[in-house]
Design a protein around this motif. Sequence first.
Motif, PDB file in Angstrom:
ATOM      1  N   ILE A 130       6.128   4.183  -3.648  1.00 58.59           N
ATOM      2  CA  ILE A 130       6.396   4.150  -4.984  1.00 58.59           C
ATOM      3  C   ILE A 130       4.936   4.612  -5.720  1.00 58.59           C
ATOM      4  N   ILE A 131       5.171   5.742  -6.744  1.00 58.08           N
ATOM      5  CA  ILE A 131       4.214   6.233  -7.358  1.00 58.08           C
ATOM      6  C   ILE A 131       3.913   5.486  -8.535  1.00 58.08           C
ATOM      7  N   ALA A 132       3.076   4.628  -8.791  1.00 58.19           N
ATOM      8  CA  ALA A 132       2.952   4.010 -10.201  1.00 58.19           C
ATOM      9  C   ALA A 132       1.483   4.358 -10.791  1.00 58.19           C
ATOM     10  N   PHE A 133       1.647   4.218 -12.115  1.00 62.18           N
ATOM     11  CA  PHE A 133       0.631   4.621 -13.205  1.00 62.18           C
ATOM     12  C   PHE A 133      -0.008   3.588 -13.756  1.00 62.18           C
ATOM     13  N   ASN A 134      -1.273   3.339 -13.613  1.00 60.05           N
ATOM     14  CA  ASN A 134      -1.904   2.211 -14.229  1.00 60.05           C
ATOM     15  C   ASN A 134      -2.288   2.314 -15.886  1.00 60.05           C
ATOM     16  N   ASP A 135      -2.554   1.409 -16.411  1.00 62.02           N
ATOM     17  CA  ASP A 135      -2.830   1.395 -17.856  1.00 62.02           C
ATOM     18  C   ASP A 135      -4.254   2.552 -18.066  1.00 62.02           C
ATOM     19  N   ASP A 136      -4.990   2.635 -16.982  1.00 62.70           N
ATOM     20  CA  ASP A 136      -6.074   3.545 -17.239  1.00 62.70           C
ATOM     21  C   ASP A 136      -5.961   4.735 -16.985  1.00 62.70           C
ATOM     22  N   GLY A 137      -4.608   5.108 -16.411  1.00 61.79           N
ATOM     23  CA  GLY A 137      -4.469   6.556 -16.200  1.00 61.79           C
ATOM     24  C   GLY A 137      -4.392   6.735 -14.384  1.00 61.79           C
ATOM     25  N   THR A 138      -5.167   5.746 -13.958  1.00 55.79           N
ATOM     26  CA  THR A 138      -5.087   6.052 -12.405  1.00 55.79           C
ATOM     27  C   THR A 138      -3.927   5.784 -11.749  1.00 55.79           C
ATOM     28  N   ILE A 139      -3.512   6.354 -10.544  1.00 52.25           N
ATOM     29  CA  ILE A 139      -2.283   6.406 -10.022  1.00 52.25           C
ATOM     30  C   ILE A 139      -2.595   5.707  -8.586  1.00 52.25           C
ATOM     31  N   GLU A 140      -1.457   4.733  -8.373  1.00 49.57           N
ATOM     32  CA  GLU A 140      -1.428   4.246  -7.324  1.00 49.57           C
ATOM     33  C   GLU A 140       0.030   4.803  -6.241  1.00 49.57           C
ATOM     34  N   ASP A 141      -0.417   5.473  -5.233  1.00 53.41           N
ATOM     35  CA  ASP A 141       0.883   6.210  -4.566  1.00 53.41           C
ATOM     36  C   ASP A 141       1.126   5.446  -3.062  1.00 53.41           C
ATOM     37  N   ASP A 142       0.679   4.261  -2.780  1.00 59.16           N
ATOM     38  CA  ASP A 142       0.732   3.776  -1.517  1.00 59.16           C
ATOM     39  C   ASP A 142       1.552   2.612  -1.584  1.00 59.16           C
ATOM     40  N   ILE A 143       2.558   2.185  -2.541  1.00 64.73           N
ATOM     41  CA  ILE A 143       3.239   1.009  -2.914  1.00 64.73           C
ATOM     42  C   ILE A 143       4.617   0.948  -2.089  1.00 64.73           C
ATOM     43  N   ARG A 144       4.847  -0.094  -1.421  1.00 66.20           N
ATOM     44  CA  ARG A 144       6.227  -0.148  -0.620  1.00 66.20           C
ATOM     45  C   ARG A 144       7.128  -0.674  -1.647  1.00 66.20           C
ATOM     46  N   PRO A 145       8.344   0.004  -1.738  1.00 65.13           N
ATOM     47  CA  PRO A 145       9.443  -0.242  -2.635  1.00 65.13           C
ATOM     48  C   PRO A 145       9.941  -1.760  -2.459  1.00 65.13           C
ATOM     49  N   ASP A 146      10.079  -2.157  -1.074  1.00 65.13           N
ATOM     50  CA  ASP A 146      10.679  -3.641  -0.918  1.00 65.13           C
ATOM     51  C   ASP A 146       9.511  -4.508  -1.202  1.00 65.13           C
ATOM     52  N   ALA A 147       8.380  -4.034  -1.100  1.00 65.88           N
ATOM     53  CA  ALA A 147       7.323  -5.467  -1.594  1.00 65.88           C
ATOM     54  C   ALA A 147       7.396  -5.277  -3.331  1.00 65.88           C
ATOM     55  N   PHE A 148       7.478  -4.266  -3.897  1.00 61.94           N
ATOM     56  CA  PHE A 148       7.436  -4.537  -5.255  1.00 61.94           C
ATOM     57  C   PHE A 148       8.806  -5.174  -5.968  1.00 61.94           C
ATOM     58  N   HIS A 149       9.818  -4.766  -5.330  1.00 62.43           N
ATOM     59  CA  HIS A 149      11.191  -5.342  -5.843  1.00 62.43           C
ATOM     60  C   HIS A 149      11.481  -6.880  -5.082  1.00 62.43           C
ATOM     61  N   ALA A 150      10.609  -7.374  -4.283  1.00 65.03           N
ATOM     62  CA  ALA A 150      11.097  -8.572  -3.785  1.00 65.03           C
ATOM     63  C   ALA A 150      11.708  -9.697  -4.853  1.00 65.03           C
ATOM     64  N   GLU A 151      12.675 -10.364  -4.190  1.00 63.91           N
ATOM     65  CA  GLU A 151      13.466 -10.890  -5.333  1.00 63.91           C
ATOM     66  C   GLU A 151      12.562 -12.167  -6.115  1.00 63.91           C
ATOM     67  N   LYS A 152      11.585 -12.815  -5.077  1.00 62.26           N
ATOM     68  CA  LYS A 152      10.788 -13.506  -5.470  1.00 62.26           C
ATOM     69  C   LYS A 152       9.863 -13.419  -6.773  1.00 62.26           C
ATOM     70  N   PHE A 153       9.747 -11.975  -7.237  1.00 63.68           N
ATOM     71  CA  PHE A 153       8.806 -11.856  -8.223  1.00 63.68           C
ATOM     72  C   PHE A 153       9.877 -11.827  -9.426  1.00 63.68           C
ATOM     73  N   TRP A 154      11.036 -11.312  -9.143  1.00 68.16           N
ATOM     74  CA  TRP A 154      11.972 -11.059 -10.386  1.00 68.16           C
ATOM     75  C   TRP A 154      13.078 -12.003 -10.800  1.00 68.16           C
TER      76      TRP A 154
END
Length: 265
Positions: A189-213
């Motif tokens: 996943i490519i994600a943009f932080n509030d300060d404009g920096t980019i994170e491009d090494d995020i796993r979709p299954d980790a971000f979308h884990a049910e325990k977070f949502w």
Amino acid sequence: MSRLLITGALLLLPVLPLHAQINEPTPVRSQGEQLLSYREAQAMSLDTFLNAHPDMKYLLRGRKAYLAGDFKEAHLALERSARYGEKLAQAMLAEMYWKGEGVPVNKARAYAMADVAAERMNQPFFIGKREQYWAAMTPAEQQQAINMAEEILGMYSDKATMPKIAQVLRNSKGERNRAKGYGRLLTRIIAFNDDGTIEDDIRPDAFHAEKFWEPKEYQKFKDKYVAAVLRYGNVTVRMGDQVQTSRQRGDSAEPVVEPLDKDGE
């Protein structure tokens, strides 16, 4: 106030500085269970994630301010976190009221905050702190704490706060599900932080884990995570290519650093 009789052993818990516990989401394995993986901790650190989880966002902001010595800012942030039901934030506020950090000393309110922090009765450390406060208060202060019970429970109890955090999670669910659909086609996943920096090494299954949502799963996860961080026993924390394990020896937990398989998640 919902007080209970507890054993003397709880009252002898060492005083552990609450503000030393959580700096940022940290991978943890406790009692053989992987509570939070490296990839999940990475996802939790994203501004996108924290903006959808104000309880965690303001908890981390409050701790950062506290460690910087800005107690007034710490109090404001922890107050916001506490109103979303974050029990660790409530316990930290209790300690600040007890010590007069950023606010005038108010032992009655400190106890009342500690009491609501311990309302789930599943964190021995919170219960122990509450009882330590009670034992150190005068009868007049104890009565003041009892008198403000309704006010505190009305603002910070699970009954008052769970609908709020559940609504926040529901509001972000539509966008999350759309992203999840695209995420099935991706390995990152490519994600943009509030300060404009980019994170491009995020796993979709980790971000979308049910325990977070899912609200109930999220509460269960946080309870286990805080217990693992606070407890005196086996807690394994992954830091880079090493893992640090706390093992109970006597009345303290001494860290032991061991190698970790770099391919581990």
